[in-house]
Design a protein around this motif. Structure first.
Motif, PDB file in Angstrom:
ATOM      1  N   GLY A   1       0.829  -1.198   0.000  1.00  0.00           N
ATOM      2  CA  GLY A   1       0.000   0.000   0.000  1.00  0.00           C
ATOM      3  C   GLY A   1       0.865   1.250   0.000  1.00  0.00           C
ATOM      4  N   ALA A   2       0.397   2.263  -0.691  1.00  0.00           N
ATOM      5  CA  ALA A   2       1.135   3.528  -0.776  1.00  0.00           C
ATOM      6  C   ALA A   2       0.209   4.676  -0.428  1.00  0.00           C
ATOM      7  CB  ALA A   2       1.715   3.719  -2.167  1.00  0.00           C
ATOM      8  N   SER A   3       0.644   5.495   0.515  1.00  0.00           N
ATOM      9  CA  SER A   3      -0.151   6.632   0.945  1.00  0.00           C
ATOM     10  C   SER A   3       0.356   7.906   0.291  1.00  0.00           C
ATOM     11  CB  SER A   3      -0.057   6.768   2.468  1.00  0.00           C
ATOM     12  OG  SER A   3      -0.331   8.075   2.887  1.00  0.00           O
ATOM     13  N   HIS A   4      -0.499   8.561  -0.473  1.00  0.00           N
ATOM     14  CA  HIS A   4      -0.240   9.907  -0.998  1.00  0.00           C
ATOM     15  C   HIS A   4       0.814   9.902  -2.095  1.00  0.00           C
ATOM     16  CE1 HIS A   4      -0.187  14.409  -0.468  1.00  0.00           C
ATOM     17  NE2 HIS A   4      -1.463  14.122  -0.298  1.00  0.00           N
ATOM     18  N   ASP A   5       2.046   9.524  -1.807  1.00  0.00           N
ATOM     19  CA  ASP A   5       3.126   9.570  -2.791  1.00  0.00           C
ATOM     20  C   ASP A   5       3.228   8.243  -3.531  1.00  0.00           C
ATOM     21  OD1 ASP A   5       3.586  12.111  -1.930  1.00  0.00           O
ATOM     22  OD2 ASP A   5       5.128  11.531  -0.500  1.00  0.00           O
ATOM     23  N   TYR A   6       2.158   7.915  -4.225  1.00  0.00           N
ATOM     24  CA  TYR A   6       2.018   6.634  -4.899  1.00  0.00           C
ATOM     25  C   TYR A   6       3.135   6.422  -5.924  1.00  0.00           C
ATOM     26  CZ  TYR A   6      -0.132   3.173  -8.030  1.00  0.00           C
ATOM     27  OH  TYR A   6      -0.385   2.086  -8.816  1.00  0.00           O
ATOM     28  N   TYR A   7       3.474   7.464  -6.688  1.00  0.00           N
ATOM     29  CA  TYR A   7       4.435   7.288  -7.778  1.00  0.00           C
ATOM     30  C   TYR A   7       5.873   7.250  -7.290  1.00  0.00           C
ATOM     31  CZ  TYR A   7       0.404   7.944 -10.706  1.00  0.00           C
ATOM     32  OH  TYR A   7      -0.826   7.789 -11.293  1.00  0.00           O
ATOM     33  N   LEU A   8       6.146   7.806  -6.105  1.00  0.00           N
ATOM     34  CA  LEU A   8       7.472   7.625  -5.532  1.00  0.00           C
ATOM     35  C   LEU A   8       7.693   6.166  -5.168  1.00  0.00           C
ATOM     36  CD1 LEU A   8       8.247  10.667  -3.192  1.00  0.00           C
ATOM     37  CD2 LEU A   8       9.683   9.754  -5.005  1.00  0.00           C
ATOM     38  N   VAL A   9       6.680   5.531  -4.567  1.00  0.00           N
ATOM     39  CA  VAL A   9       6.791   4.103  -4.254  1.00  0.00           C
ATOM     40  C   VAL A   9       6.937   3.301  -5.543  1.00  0.00           C
ATOM     41  CG1 VAL A   9       5.615   2.125  -3.212  1.00  0.00           C
ATOM     42  CG2 VAL A   9       5.484   4.385  -2.127  1.00  0.00           C
ATOM     43  N   SER A  10       6.167   3.658  -6.551  1.00  0.00           N
ATOM     44  CA  SER A  10       6.250   2.949  -7.828  1.00  0.00           C
ATOM     45  C   SER A  10       7.643   3.058  -8.429  1.00  0.00           C
ATOM     46  CB  SER A  10       5.226   3.527  -8.814  1.00  0.00           C
ATOM     47  OG  SER A  10       3.914   3.413  -8.319  1.00  0.00           O
ATOM     48  N   TYR A  11       8.268   4.225  -8.305  1.00  0.00           N
ATOM     49  CA  TYR A  11       9.597   4.406  -8.897  1.00  0.00           C
ATOM     50  C   TYR A  11      10.654   3.599  -8.155  1.00  0.00           C
ATOM     51  CZ  TYR A  11      13.896   6.594 -10.515  1.00  0.00           C
ATOM     52  OH  TYR A  11      15.147   6.802 -11.037  1.00  0.00           O
ATOM     53  N   TYR A  12      10.586   3.592  -6.815  1.00  0.00           N
ATOM     54  CA  TYR A  12      11.654   2.962  -6.052  1.00  0.00           C
ATOM     55  C   TYR A  12      11.442   1.471  -5.812  1.00  0.00           C
ATOM     56  CZ  TYR A  12      14.036   7.318  -5.518  1.00  0.00           C
ATOM     57  OH  TYR A  12      14.730   8.473  -5.790  1.00  0.00           O
ATOM     58  N   VAL A  13      10.390   0.923  -6.365  1.00  0.00           N
ATOM     59  CA  VAL A  13      10.288  -0.528  -6.433  1.00  0.00           C
ATOM     60  C   VAL A  13      11.100  -0.984  -7.640  1.00  0.00           C
ATOM     61  CG1 VAL A  13       8.726  -2.445  -6.911  1.00  0.00           C
ATOM     62  CG2 VAL A  13       8.069  -0.673  -5.284  1.00  0.00           C
ATOM     63  N   SER A  14      11.956  -1.953  -7.455  1.00  0.00           N
ATOM     64  CA  SER A  14      12.819  -2.413  -8.530  1.00  0.00           C
ATOM     65  C   SER A  14      12.009  -2.814  -9.752  1.00  0.00           C
ATOM     66  CB  SER A  14      13.656  -3.603  -8.059  1.00  0.00           C
ATOM     67  OG  SER A  14      14.357  -4.182  -9.131  1.00  0.00           O
ATOM     68  N   ALA A  15      12.505  -2.456 -10.922  1.00  0.00           N
ATOM     69  CA  ALA A  15      11.810  -2.795 -12.171  1.00  0.00           C
ATOM     70  C   ALA A  15      11.605  -4.293 -12.325  1.00  0.00           C
ATOM     71  CB  ALA A  15      12.597  -2.246 -13.362  1.00  0.00           C
ATOM     72  N   ALA A  16      12.510  -5.067 -11.755  1.00  0.00           N
ATOM     73  CA  ALA A  16      12.372  -6.525 -11.850  1.00  0.00           C
ATOM     74  C   ALA A  16      11.172  -7.034 -11.068  1.00  0.00           C
ATOM     75  CB  ALA A  16      13.645  -7.202 -11.336  1.00  0.00           C
ATOM     76  N   GLN A  17      10.641  -6.220 -10.140  1.00  0.00           N
ATOM     77  CA  GLN A  17       9.520  -6.634  -9.304  1.00  0.00           C
ATOM     78  C   GLN A  17       8.163  -6.255  -9.891  1.00  0.00           C
ATOM     79  OE1 GLN A  17      10.056  -8.267  -6.473  1.00  0.00           O
ATOM     80  NE2 GLN A  17      12.254  -7.976  -6.187  1.00  0.00           N
ATOM     81  N   TRP A  18       8.155  -5.407 -10.936  1.00  0.00           N
ATOM     82  CA  TRP A  18       6.902  -4.833 -11.399  1.00  0.00           C
ATOM     83  C   TRP A  18       5.908  -5.880 -11.896  1.00  0.00           C
ATOM     84  CZ3 TRP A  18       9.278  -0.196 -14.549  1.00  0.00           C
ATOM     85  CH2 TRP A  18       9.698   0.783 -13.631  1.00  0.00           C
ATOM     86  N   ASP A  19       6.408  -6.935 -12.537  1.00  0.00           N
ATOM     87  CA  ASP A  19       5.504  -7.914 -13.151  1.00  0.00           C
ATOM     88  C   ASP A  19       4.702  -8.700 -12.120  1.00  0.00           C
ATOM     89  OD1 ASP A  19       6.295  -7.117 -15.654  1.00  0.00           O
ATOM     90  OD2 ASP A  19       7.844  -8.669 -15.848  1.00  0.00           O
ATOM     91  N   ASN A  20       5.268  -8.938 -10.947  1.00  0.00           N
ATOM     92  CA  ASN A  20       4.565  -9.751  -9.951  1.00  0.00           C
ATOM     93  C   ASN A  20       4.292  -8.986  -8.660  1.00  0.00           C
ATOM     94  OD1 ASN A  20       7.168  -9.532  -9.064  1.00  0.00           O
ATOM     95  ND2 ASN A  20       7.439 -11.702  -8.581  1.00  0.00           N
ATOM     96  N   LEU A  21       4.160  -7.653  -8.785  1.00  0.00           N
ATOM     97  CA  LEU A  21       3.901  -6.825  -7.614  1.00  0.00           C
ATOM     98  C   LEU A  21       2.777  -5.847  -7.929  1.00  0.00           C
ATOM     99  CD1 LEU A  21       4.879  -5.804  -4.750  1.00  0.00           C
ATOM    100  CD2 LEU A  21       6.197  -4.105  -6.005  1.00  0.00           C
ATOM    101  N   GLN A  22       1.927  -5.634  -6.955  1.00  0.00           N
ATOM    102  CA  GLN A  22       0.846  -4.670  -7.103  1.00  0.00           C
ATOM    103  C   GLN A  22       0.976  -3.602  -6.030  1.00  0.00           C
ATOM    104  OE1 GLN A  22      -3.105  -6.250  -6.655  1.00  0.00           O
ATOM    105  NE2 GLN A  22      -4.104  -4.332  -7.222  1.00  0.00           N
ATOM    106  N   ILE A  23       0.944  -2.345  -6.452  1.00  0.00           N
ATOM    107  CA  ILE A  23       0.993  -1.229  -5.520  1.00  0.00           C
ATOM    108  C   ILE A  23      -0.418  -0.673  -5.403  1.00  0.00           C
ATOM    109  CG2 ILE A  23       2.005   1.020  -5.025  1.00  0.00           C
ATOM    110  CD1 ILE A  23       4.385   0.201  -6.739  1.00  0.00           C
TER     111      ILE A  23
END
Length: 490
Positions: free
Chosen positions: A408-430
């Motif tokens: 879960g991401a509060s308020h700064d949703y896209y900062l969390v999205s950026y600092y999650v490793s790109a390798a994690q994007w396919d199997n991770l939901q924010i």
């Protein structure tokens, strides 16, 4: 004028100062460019520019930052495809534009002083113009406002460059006329406003200046013998620029909706001295007294030599903060330094003129060294490496999420999205929180932003009472584990 701004024969020295300005300014803009994490605004620019295609950039930008044309986002999209999406790579485009703007400031100051200094058969007048212009470029190169926006992956550095080009053509149209200058004025006015609507503050100052010229019959030749264009022709060029922007004006309603949504609630209402304080904080507390002193001296000098050009410079400085100050009380708080970024350029111009008005060469050198040194000292405090609170918080959150792979991401949703490793994007939901779905569907772990409103933080903490980790003011929290007794949320 009784005296040139500087004695003649200084062309080589002016060239050396300009080269120094470009070299020092470029170093300040690129040094440790990736040493700090993205800001909230930069993460929004990343989300817009990182879309897979141009069509997606247009769609995402319209959703996240409606009311303007995504000129910067499209340029950043192409830049990122070539150079990547690291902090340094994304900030390199504004830094490059900021370095090129140093030369634009030099050209702009030449245009301003060309309308002031009488034409001579020798090069003494030109040499004086070049030296003052080079000094202005140096002051701009080390000035905190120009360095700061050039080190941010945002559109403000690009907007400033368009405004500089626009004012250059305005002065050229004023001095020389010519279809090419009117066309340049129209084109760059439209591009600047389309890049960010705060550029219209400069156009407002120019419109008021043109009305002033009409009232004083400025179409006649000046005492200095400089040919001037009819004010109504320059006004027509500005109106033509606004006509080109008609398709984009419909987007202003989305800005109004943003005010209603509270997108600008982070801006505090201004105090009675806020317009003055904005310049003080923008230039830095240490160098500000020197800027104020020499800018006043330069303003007096320019007013005495050629009042019409001085009026525009003063309107360029004063009218934008007055408009934002009034709008802050009539609409919503909006008086922030970034919206006034171009108004610092005429301050630099007057400062350079004021320094070159000093009677002694030694005094001029001492004043230049003082103001440049204090500016660099103030800028250097922002060049230190920052912490990695968001990157660290995301790593901890991913570890705590386990097989759920939802954060879960509060308020700064896209900062969390950026600092999650790109390798994690396919199997991770924010997931955005506060979460209002069924309790079983809520993510196990969440990251609370320092910008989240207190009421929202309290709501989140009721569902996520366990503090997993704190990285300064970024907090990783989780839901209680079965069979574990937790202390009440604080």
């Amino acid at each position: 004028m009784k005296r040139n701004f500087v004695p003649g024969g200084w062309r080589e020295q002016a060239g050396a100062v300009l080269l120094m300005a470009v070299a020092v300014g470029t170093m300040l803009r690129f040094f440790r460019l990736g040493a700090r994490e993205l800001s909230i605004d930069e993460s929004l620019s990343w989300a817009e520019s990182a879309a897979p295609s141009v069509t997606d950039v247009l769609r995402v930008q319209h959703r996240l930052d409606s009311g303007k044309f995504p000129i910067y986002e499209l340029a950043q999209h192409g830049w990122m495809r070539v150079f990547g999406e690291s902090e340094a790579a994304m900030r390199a485009l504004p830094a490059l534009i900021g370095s090129l703007s140093i030369v634009l400031v030099f050209i702009l100051t030449v245009e301003v002083l060309s309308a002031v200094t009488p034409t001579r058969s020798d090069d003494s007048g030109k040499g004086g113009i070049y030296m003052v212009s080079a000094l202005c470029a140096l002051i701009f190169a080390v000035g905190l406002p120009s360095v700061e926006i050039a080190r941010q992956a945002r559109m403000y550095s690009m907007m400033q460059a368009w405004i500089l080009a626009q004012v250059i053509f305005l002065f050229r149209a004023r001095r020389l006329g010519g279809l090419e200058n009117y066309a340049g004025l129209t084109i760059f006015s439209a591009i600047a406003v389309a890049t960010n609507f705060t550029a219209v503050l400069v156009m407002a100052a120019e419109a008021l200046w043109l009305i002033y010229l009409l009232l004083v019959d400025a179409d006649a030749r000046s005492d200095a013998g400089v040919r001037s264009a009819a004010p109504w022709l320059m006004g027509a060029a500005l109106v033509a620029a606004m006509m080109l922007l008609l398709p984009f004006f419909a987007g202003l309603r989305y800005g109004v909706e943003g005010v209603k949504r509270g997108d600008y609630d982070w801006i505090k209402p201004p105090g009675p001295w806020e317009p003055f304080a904005t310049f003080e904080s923008g230039l830095g507390s240490w160098p500000f007294p020197l800027f104020a002193l020499f800018a006043i001296m330069g303003g007096i000098r320019l007013w005495r030599s050629h009042r019409n050009e001085a009026v525009l410079i003063l309107l360029w400085i004063g009218l934008p903060p007055i408009i934002l100050f009034a709008g802050s009380y009539l609409v919503t708080p909006m008086l922030v330094t970034r919206f006034l970024i171009s108004s610092f350029v005429p301050v630099f111009i007057l400062t350079a003129i004021g320094i070159e008005s000093l009677p002694s060469r030694n005094y001029r050198a001492a004043a230049t060294i003082a103001i440049v040194s204090l500016s660099i000292l103030r800028v250097s405090s922002d060049l230190r490496p920052g912490d990695h609170r968001w990157r660290d918080a995301c790593q901890v959150a991913l570890t705590k999420a386990g097989v759920d792979r939802r954060v879960g991401a509060s308020h700064d949703y896209y900062l969390v999205s950026y600092y999650v490793s790109a390798a994690q994007w396919d199997n991770l939901q924010i997931v955005r929180i506060p979460f209002h779905g069924a309790e079983s569907e809520a993510p196990r772990v969440a990251i609370i932003s320092p910008t989240a409103p207190p009421a929202q933080v309290a709501e989140i903490r009721r569902e996520y009472p366990v503090v997993v980790a704190r990285f300064k003011n970024v907090i990783v929290v989780s839901r209680p584990e079965a069979g574990v007794q937790n202390a009440p949320a604080s």
